[in-house]
Scaffold this motif. Structure first.
Motif, PDB file in Angstrom:
ATOM      1  N   TYR A  46      -7.990 -28.069 -12.864  1.00  0.00           N
ATOM      2  CA  TYR A  46      -7.329 -27.205 -13.849  1.00  0.00           C
ATOM      3  C   TYR A  46      -6.993 -25.854 -13.233  1.00  0.00           C
ATOM      4  O   TYR A  46      -5.880 -25.329 -13.402  1.00  0.00           O
ATOM      5  N   ASN A  47      -7.949 -25.267 -12.515  1.00  0.00           N
ATOM      6  CA  ASN A  47      -7.736 -23.946 -11.918  1.00  0.00           C
ATOM      7  C   ASN A  47      -6.642 -23.965 -10.850  1.00  0.00           C
ATOM      8  O   ASN A  47      -5.894 -23.000 -10.699  1.00  0.00           O
ATOM      9  N   ILE A  48      -6.578 -25.057 -10.090  1.00  0.00           N
ATOM     10  CA  ILE A  48      -5.505 -25.197  -9.094  1.00  0.00           C
ATOM     11  C   ILE A  48      -4.150 -25.245  -9.796  1.00  0.00           C
ATOM     12  O   ILE A  48      -3.193 -24.553  -9.404  1.00  0.00           O
ATOM     13  N   LYS A  49      -4.049 -26.066 -10.839  1.00  0.00           N
ATOM     14  CA  LYS A  49      -2.788 -26.202 -11.561  1.00  0.00           C
ATOM     15  C   LYS A  49      -2.402 -24.908 -12.266  1.00  0.00           C
ATOM     16  O   LYS A  49      -1.223 -24.558 -12.344  1.00  0.00           O
ATOM     17  N   ALA A  50      -3.407 -24.190 -12.773  1.00  0.00           N
ATOM     18  CA  ALA A  50      -3.126 -22.889 -13.396  1.00  0.00           C
ATOM     19  C   ALA A  50      -2.574 -21.918 -12.365  1.00  0.00           C
ATOM     20  O   ALA A  50      -1.612 -21.183 -12.628  1.00  0.00           O
ATOM     21  N   GLY A  51      -3.171 -21.918 -11.163  1.00  0.00           N
ATOM     22  CA  GLY A  51      -2.685 -21.051 -10.089  1.00  0.00           C
ATOM     23  C   GLY A  51      -1.260 -21.396  -9.678  1.00  0.00           C
ATOM     24  O   GLY A  51      -0.428 -20.506  -9.469  1.00  0.00           O
ATOM     25  N   GLU A  52      -0.981 -22.684  -9.547  1.00  0.00           N
ATOM     26  CA  GLU A  52       0.371 -23.120  -9.191  1.00  0.00           C
ATOM     27  C   GLU A  52       1.383 -22.720 -10.265  1.00  0.00           C
ATOM     28  O   GLU A  52       2.495 -22.275  -9.956  1.00  0.00           O
ATOM     29  N   PHE A  53       0.986 -22.872 -11.529  1.00  0.00           N
ATOM     30  CA  PHE A  53       1.863 -22.551 -12.654  1.00  0.00           C
ATOM     31  C   PHE A  53       2.196 -21.055 -12.678  1.00  0.00           C
ATOM     32  O   PHE A  53       3.361 -20.660 -12.827  1.00  0.00           O
ATOM     33  N   LEU A  54       1.192 -20.212 -12.481  1.00  0.00           N
ATOM     34  CA  LEU A  54       1.393 -18.763 -12.476  1.00  0.00           C
ATOM     35  C   LEU A  54       2.235 -18.321 -11.281  1.00  0.00           C
ATOM     36  O   LEU A  54       3.134 -17.482 -11.408  1.00  0.00           O
ATOM     37  N   ALA A  55       1.949 -18.907 -10.107  1.00  0.00           N
ATOM     38  CA  ALA A  55       2.697 -18.540  -8.903  1.00  0.00           C
ATOM     39  C   ALA A  55       4.159 -18.966  -9.019  1.00  0.00           C
ATOM     40  O   ALA A  55       5.071 -18.234  -8.616  1.00  0.00           O
ATOM     41  N   LYS A  56       4.385 -20.150  -9.573  1.00  0.00           N
ATOM     42  CA  LYS A  56       5.748 -20.681  -9.735  1.00  0.00           C
ATOM     43  C   LYS A  56       6.597 -19.756 -10.598  1.00  0.00           C
ATOM     44  O   LYS A  56       7.796 -19.561 -10.340  1.00  0.00           O
ATOM     45  N   PRO A 106       2.021 -11.989 -12.365  1.00  0.00           N
ATOM     46  CA  PRO A 106       0.788 -11.495 -11.740  1.00  0.00           C
ATOM     47  C   PRO A 106      -0.447 -12.031 -12.453  1.00  0.00           C
ATOM     48  O   PRO A 106      -0.479 -12.121 -13.681  1.00  0.00           O
ATOM     49  N   ALA A 107      -1.446 -12.406 -11.664  1.00  0.00           N
ATOM     50  CA  ALA A 107      -2.693 -12.937 -12.209  1.00  0.00           C
ATOM     51  C   ALA A 107      -3.804 -12.580 -11.228  1.00  0.00           C
ATOM     52  O   ALA A 107      -3.566 -11.920 -10.211  1.00  0.00           O
ATOM     53  N   ILE A 108      -5.007 -13.014 -11.523  1.00  0.00           N
ATOM     54  CA  ILE A 108      -6.135 -12.741 -10.631  1.00  0.00           C
ATOM     55  C   ILE A 108      -6.385 -13.979  -9.778  1.00  0.00           C
ATOM     56  O   ILE A 108      -7.071 -14.916 -10.201  1.00  0.00           O
ATOM     57  N   TYR A 109      -5.799 -13.985  -8.590  1.00  0.00           N
ATOM     58  CA  TYR A 109      -5.946 -15.118  -7.674  1.00  0.00           C
ATOM     59  C   TYR A 109      -7.210 -14.940  -6.832  1.00  0.00           C
ATOM     60  O   TYR A 109      -7.554 -13.826  -6.437  1.00  0.00           O
ATOM     61  N   ARG A 110      -7.880 -16.042  -6.569  1.00  0.00           N
ATOM     62  CA  ARG A 110      -9.058 -16.040  -5.694  1.00  0.00           C
ATOM     63  C   ARG A 110      -8.627 -16.590  -4.340  1.00  0.00           C
ATOM     64  O   ARG A 110      -8.317 -17.782  -4.213  1.00  0.00           O
ATOM     65  N   ILE A 111      -8.623 -15.713  -3.340  1.00  0.00           N
ATOM     66  CA  ILE A 111      -8.048 -16.051  -2.036  1.00  0.00           C
ATOM     67  C   ILE A 111      -9.139 -16.127  -0.972  1.00  0.00           C
ATOM     68  O   ILE A 111      -9.983 -15.235  -0.865  1.00  0.00           O
ATOM     69  N   GLN A 112      -9.101 -17.220  -0.223  1.00  0.00           N
ATOM     70  CA  GLN A 112      -9.979 -17.387   0.935  1.00  0.00           C
ATOM     71  C   GLN A 112      -9.109 -18.011   2.015  1.00  0.00           C
ATOM     72  O   GLN A 112      -8.817 -19.203   1.980  1.00  0.00           O
ATOM     73  N   ARG A 131     -11.663 -13.039  -1.745  1.00  0.00           N
ATOM     74  CA  ARG A 131     -11.136 -11.774  -2.263  1.00  0.00           C
ATOM     75  C   ARG A 131     -10.191 -12.053  -3.418  1.00  0.00           C
ATOM     76  O   ARG A 131      -9.597 -13.140  -3.504  1.00  0.00           O
ATOM     77  N   SER A 132     -10.071 -11.094  -4.295  1.00  0.00           N
ATOM     78  CA  SER A 132      -9.187 -11.242  -5.451  1.00  0.00           C
ATOM     79  C   SER A 132      -7.926 -10.414  -5.255  1.00  0.00           C
ATOM     80  O   SER A 132      -7.968  -9.330  -4.670  1.00  0.00           O
ATOM     81  N   SER A 133      -6.813 -10.945  -5.732  1.00  0.00           N
ATOM     82  CA  SER A 133      -5.533 -10.273  -5.567  1.00  0.00           C
ATOM     83  C   SER A 133      -4.593 -10.671  -6.702  1.00  0.00           C
ATOM     84  O   SER A 133      -4.693 -11.767  -7.252  1.00  0.00           O
ATOM     85  N   THR A 134      -3.673  -9.762  -7.029  1.00  0.00           N
ATOM     86  CA  THR A 134      -2.645 -10.102  -8.014  1.00  0.00           C
ATOM     87  C   THR A 134      -1.494 -10.871  -7.368  1.00  0.00           C
ATOM     88  O   THR A 134      -0.621 -11.385  -8.056  1.00  0.00           O
ATOM     89  N   GLU A 135      -1.503 -10.937  -6.031  1.00  0.00           N
ATOM     90  CA  GLU A 135      -0.501 -11.703  -5.299  1.00  0.00           C
ATOM     91  C   GLU A 135      -1.061 -13.079  -4.971  1.00  0.00           C
ATOM     92  O   GLU A 135      -2.205 -13.194  -4.526  1.00  0.00           O
ATOM     93  N   PHE A 194      -2.802 -22.321  -4.190  1.00  0.00           N
ATOM     94  CA  PHE A 194      -3.058 -21.200  -5.095  1.00  0.00           C
ATOM     95  C   PHE A 194      -4.257 -21.558  -5.967  1.00  0.00           C
ATOM     96  O   PHE A 194      -4.436 -22.717  -6.343  1.00  0.00           O
ATOM     97  N   TYR A 195      -5.048 -20.546  -6.298  1.00  0.00           N
ATOM     98  CA  TYR A 195      -6.240 -20.839  -7.100  1.00  0.00           C
ATOM     99  C   TYR A 195      -6.604 -19.632  -7.954  1.00  0.00           C
ATOM    100  O   TYR A 195      -6.679 -18.502  -7.467  1.00  0.00           O
ATOM    101  N   VAL A 196      -6.787 -19.873  -9.247  1.00  0.00           N
ATOM    102  CA  VAL A 196      -7.301 -18.856 -10.168  1.00  0.00           C
ATOM    103  C   VAL A 196      -8.457 -19.488 -10.943  1.00  0.00           C
ATOM    104  O   VAL A 196      -8.660 -20.699 -10.900  1.00  0.00           O
ATOM    105  N   ARG A 197      -9.210 -18.654 -11.639  1.00  0.00           N
ATOM    106  CA  ARG A 197     -10.230 -19.176 -12.555  1.00  0.00           C
ATOM    107  C   ARG A 197      -9.757 -18.925 -13.981  1.00  0.00           C
ATOM    108  O   ARG A 197      -9.469 -17.789 -14.346  1.00  0.00           O
ATOM    109  N   ALA A 198      -9.675 -20.004 -14.755  1.00  0.00           N
ATOM    110  CA  ALA A 198      -9.183 -19.860 -16.124  1.00  0.00           C
ATOM    111  C   ALA A 198      -9.891 -20.804 -17.087  1.00  0.00           C
ATOM    112  O   ALA A 198      -9.466 -20.959 -18.226  1.00  0.00           O
ATOM    113  N   THR A 199     -10.990 -21.429 -16.642  1.00  0.00           N
ATOM    114  CA  THR A 199     -11.659 -22.441 -17.466  1.00  0.00           C
ATOM    115  C   THR A 199     -12.741 -21.876 -18.377  1.00  0.00           C
ATOM    116  O   THR A 199     -13.222 -22.581 -19.252  1.00  0.00           O
TER     117      THR A 199
END
Length: 277
Positions: A91-101, A105-111, A139-143, A154-159
Motif C-alpha cells: 500500500y505504501n509503495i503504491k501511495a508513493g507512486e500515486f503521489l509522485a505521478k 508534495p508528500a513525506i517520502y521516506r528515502i534510503q 531520511r524524509s523529503s518532500t521530493e 517511491f515510498y511513503v507511510r500512509a497506513t
C-alpha cells in the motif's frame, strides 16, 4: 491538521476481544482464501527482493510489570505478521507512486544507499540480528526518491493515520488528488513534516527507552544469559533481541554461549558479557 478540513474528537475505543497474531493466523487459516493470501504476500516480498529490497520482519517485544516483577514477552513473526507487513508495504509503495505521478508534495521516506552485504536466509538463527545490522539510515523529503531497503522507486507511510501524524499528511495529499480536499503546498508540507517527525521520534524514543530500561532492570537480576556470537565481540540474545550486547573476549561466530553479565549500562542501554566456558 490545524484548519485543513480535519477535526479530532475524544473517543473511547473498546476491544471486545483481544486477538494476538497467533490467534489471527488461526482465524485466517480457517478462511478459504488463506493459501491465496499467503501466496500473494510471498509474491509481493519476492518482487521487492528482486528489486534489491530486504524481507524486513522484526520480533515484537512486550514488557510489562506484574506484582512488582518485570516480564518480557518476545514474539517472532509468524505468517500472519508477514502477510500484514507485505500488504502494508505494498500500500505504501503504491501511495508513493500515486503521489509522485501527480507531482504532489508528500513525506517520502528515502534510503538511497545500496546494500552491498549478503542478505541472510530467513531460516538463519541470526537472521534478525543480521537484518538489523544491514539497515541504513532513512531520511524524509518532500521530493520523491527511492527506498532501496524496501525495494521501491517511491515510498511513503500512509497506513496508520490514527497513530502517525505524517500518515495523516500523506492521506490528505492523496485525498486532494482524488478531489476531496485542497492540496497542501510544499512549504506547508515541509513545515508539518518537521512537526510530525519530531513528535514521532519523541514517542518512539520514549517507548524504546522505557522498554530497554525495564529489560536491563530485569537482566541486572539474572545470573546467566544465553546468546549467539554475531561477530568476534557482538552477541545476539534471542530472549532479548533489542538489547545491544558485547563480549569482553573474542568469540566463535555462530556459536551459542552461556554468559555472565560483567557490566550493565542504563545510560548506554547496553551489556558487556563474559562467556562462562
Amino acid at each position: 491538521i490545524r484548519d485543513y478540513s480535519y477535526s479530532f474528537k475524544v473517543a473511547r475505543v473498546i476491544n471486545k476481544h483481544k486477538m494476538s497474531y497467533k490467534d489471527a493466523e488461526g482465524k485466517l487459516r480457517e478462511m478459504g482464501i488463506w493459501e491465496k493470501l499467503v501466496k500473494f504476500a510471498e509474491n509481493l516480498r519476492d518482487m521487492r527482493v528482486k528489486r534489491g529490497g530486504i524481507a524486513l520482519y522484526s520480533p515484537f517485544v512486550k514488557v510489562y510489570i506484574k506484582d512488582n516483577e518485570v516480564f518480557v514477552d518476545v514474539f517472532y513473526p509468524n505468517m500472519a505478521v508477514k502477510l500484514i507487513t507485505e500488504l502494508m508495504i505494498f500500500y505504501n509503495i503504491k501511495a508513493g507512486e500515486f503521489l509522485a505521478k501527480h507531482h504532489v508534495p508528500a513525506i517520502y521516506r528515502i534510503q538511497d544507499q545500496r546494500i552491498e552485504k549478503e542478505i541472510p536466509e530467513e531460516n538463519d538463527p541470526l537472521y534478525y540480528a543480521k537484518i538489523k545490522n544491514l539497515s541504513r539510515p532513512v531520511r524524509s523529503s518532500t521530493e520523491p526518491g527511492p527506498n532501496l531497503t524496501i525495494g521501491a522507486e517511491f515510498y511513503v507511510r500512509a497506513t496508520s493515520p490514527i497513530r502517525r501524524y505524517s500518515d495523516v499528511i500523506n492521506q490528505h495529499q492523496i485525498l486532494s488528488i482524488l478531489g476531496y480536499l485542497e492540496a497542501l503546498d510544499e512549504g506547508t508540507v515541509m513545515e508539518e513534516m518537521g512537526t510530525a517527525l519530531s513528535g514521532e521520534y519523541k514517542n518512539f524514543k520514549a517507548q524504546r527507552d522505557r522498554t530497554n530500561f525495564l529489560i536491563l532492570y530485569k537482566l541486572s537480576r539474572e545470573k546467566r544469559l544465553r546468546g549467539i556470537a554475531i561477530s568476534a565481540r557482538e552477541v545476539f540474545l534471542p530472549e532479548y533481541p533489542i538489547i545491544n550486547a558485547r563480549s569482553d573476549v573474542d568469540l566463535e561466530v555462530g556459536k551459542t554461549y552461556d554468559f555472565e553479565i560483567k557490566k550493565l549500562s542504563f545510560t548506554k542501554q547496553s551489556l558487556t558479557l563474559s562467556p562462562l566456558e
